[in-house]
Design a protein around this motif. Structure first.
Motif, short mmCIF file in Angstrom:
data_model
loop_
_atom_site.label_atom_id
_atom_site.label_comp_id
_atom_site.label_asym_id
_atom_site.label_seq_id
_atom_site.Cartn_x
_atom_site.Cartn_y
_atom_site.Cartn_z
N THR A 1 -52.02 -7.93 5.55
CA THR A 1 -51.94 -8.65 4.29
C THR A 1 -51.03 -9.86 4.46
O THR A 1 -50.08 -9.82 5.24
N ALA A 2 -51.36 -10.92 3.76
CA ALA A 2 -50.53 -12.13 3.76
C ALA A 2 -50.43 -12.60 2.32
O ALA A 2 -51.38 -12.44 1.54
N SER A 3 -49.28 -13.15 1.95
CA SER A 3 -49.12 -13.60 0.57
C SER A 3 -48.24 -14.85 0.49
O SER A 3 -47.45 -15.13 1.38
N HIS A 4 -48.42 -15.56 -0.58
CA HIS A 4 -47.65 -16.76 -0.90
C HIS A 4 -46.98 -16.48 -2.24
O HIS A 4 -47.66 -16.26 -3.24
N ALA A 5 -45.64 -16.43 -2.27
CA ALA A 5 -44.90 -16.06 -3.48
C ALA A 5 -43.88 -17.14 -3.80
O ALA A 5 -43.03 -17.46 -2.98
N ARG A 6 -43.95 -17.68 -5.01
CA ARG A 6 -43.01 -18.71 -5.46
C ARG A 6 -42.70 -18.49 -6.93
O ARG A 6 -43.54 -18.06 -7.71
N TYR A 7 -41.46 -18.88 -7.30
CA TYR A 7 -41.15 -18.97 -8.72
C TYR A 7 -41.93 -20.14 -9.30
O TYR A 7 -42.39 -21.03 -8.58
N PHE B 1 -42.20 -10.59 1.31
CA PHE B 1 -42.80 -10.65 2.65
C PHE B 1 -43.97 -11.63 2.67
O PHE B 1 -44.76 -11.67 1.74
N GLU B 2 -44.07 -12.39 3.75
CA GLU B 2 -45.15 -13.35 3.90
C GLU B 2 -46.37 -12.71 4.55
O GLU B 2 -47.49 -13.17 4.34
N ASN B 3 -46.15 -11.67 5.34
CA ASN B 3 -47.27 -10.92 5.91
C ASN B 3 -46.78 -9.55 6.38
O ASN B 3 -45.59 -9.36 6.60
N ALA B 4 -47.71 -8.64 6.49
CA ALA B 4 -47.39 -7.29 6.96
C ALA B 4 -48.68 -6.68 7.48
O ALA B 4 -49.78 -7.02 7.04
#
Length: 192
Positions: free
Chosen positions: A68-74, A84-87
């Motif tokens: 999994t990869a994700s992009h997380a921002r306020y 986490f950016e990826n796992a």
């Protein structure tokens, strides 16, 4: 508010699933180290994807994996600490009527420790091994955790901390916990 779009490809001994997701959160919770609690922070937007596979090439062996990869921002564009950016992980299991064994690799990728991304953690990679003997209703098993004795961090934070007996004033810094050292465990399970 969350949305998800995905698909699945399936054969008798193979399955592949892919999902893309979006998540809008009104308020994130952030860990506060000294009080060992969480506090609400600003709204955020996250999006990412996940790929999951399962393959059974032979009746007694199975291989499973996910990434999994994700992009997380306020909402203001700042990074979300500890997002986490990826796992990913991959495992191989062999199962027989009286014996079973498995090998699993788990990877947690890099992630920001601060909102400006100036402090980061590199993530961790750990390999675990498990074997079991199943004579009847009893299962005797052994596990070797952290096979390669990794000294990666299980979790890391960056915040203000203060230890009165050691420090004259509070300081900002990285605090972390190392993954469990190489450990051998044995156990027994009885099924009624």
């Amino acid at each position: 508010t969350g949305k998800e779009l995905g698909g699945r490809f399936q054969l008798p001994h193979f399955t592949l699933t892919a999902t893309y997701w979006w998540l809008d959160v009104d308020s994130e919770l952030r860990f506060v180290g000294d009080s060992n609690s969480v506090e609400p922070t600003g709204a955020s937007r996250r999006h990412g994807y996940e790929i999951v596979g399962f393959w059974r090439p032979l009746r007694w062996i199975a291989i499973d994996a996910n990434y999994t990869a994700s992009h997380a921002r306020y909402d203001n564009g700042d990074y979300i600490p500890n997002a986490f950016e990826n796992a990913g992980q991959i495992g191989v299991s062999a199962v027989f009527p009286r014996f079973e064994g498995s090998l699993r690799l788990r990877h947690l990728g890099p992630y920001p420790l601060t909102e400006d991304n100036s402090q980061r953690d590199k993530g961790s990679t750990v390999v675990n091994l498990r074997g079991a003997w199943k004579p009847g209703r009893v299962q005797i098993y052994g596990e070797l955790l952290n096979v390669f004795d990794s000294h990666d961090k299980d979790v890391a934070y960056y915040y203000e901390y203060y230890v009165p007996s050691v420090m004259s004033a509070p300081a900002q810094g990285r605090l972390s916990r190392v993954v469990e050292p190489r450990t051998l465990r044995f156990g027994m399970k009885y099924s009624f």
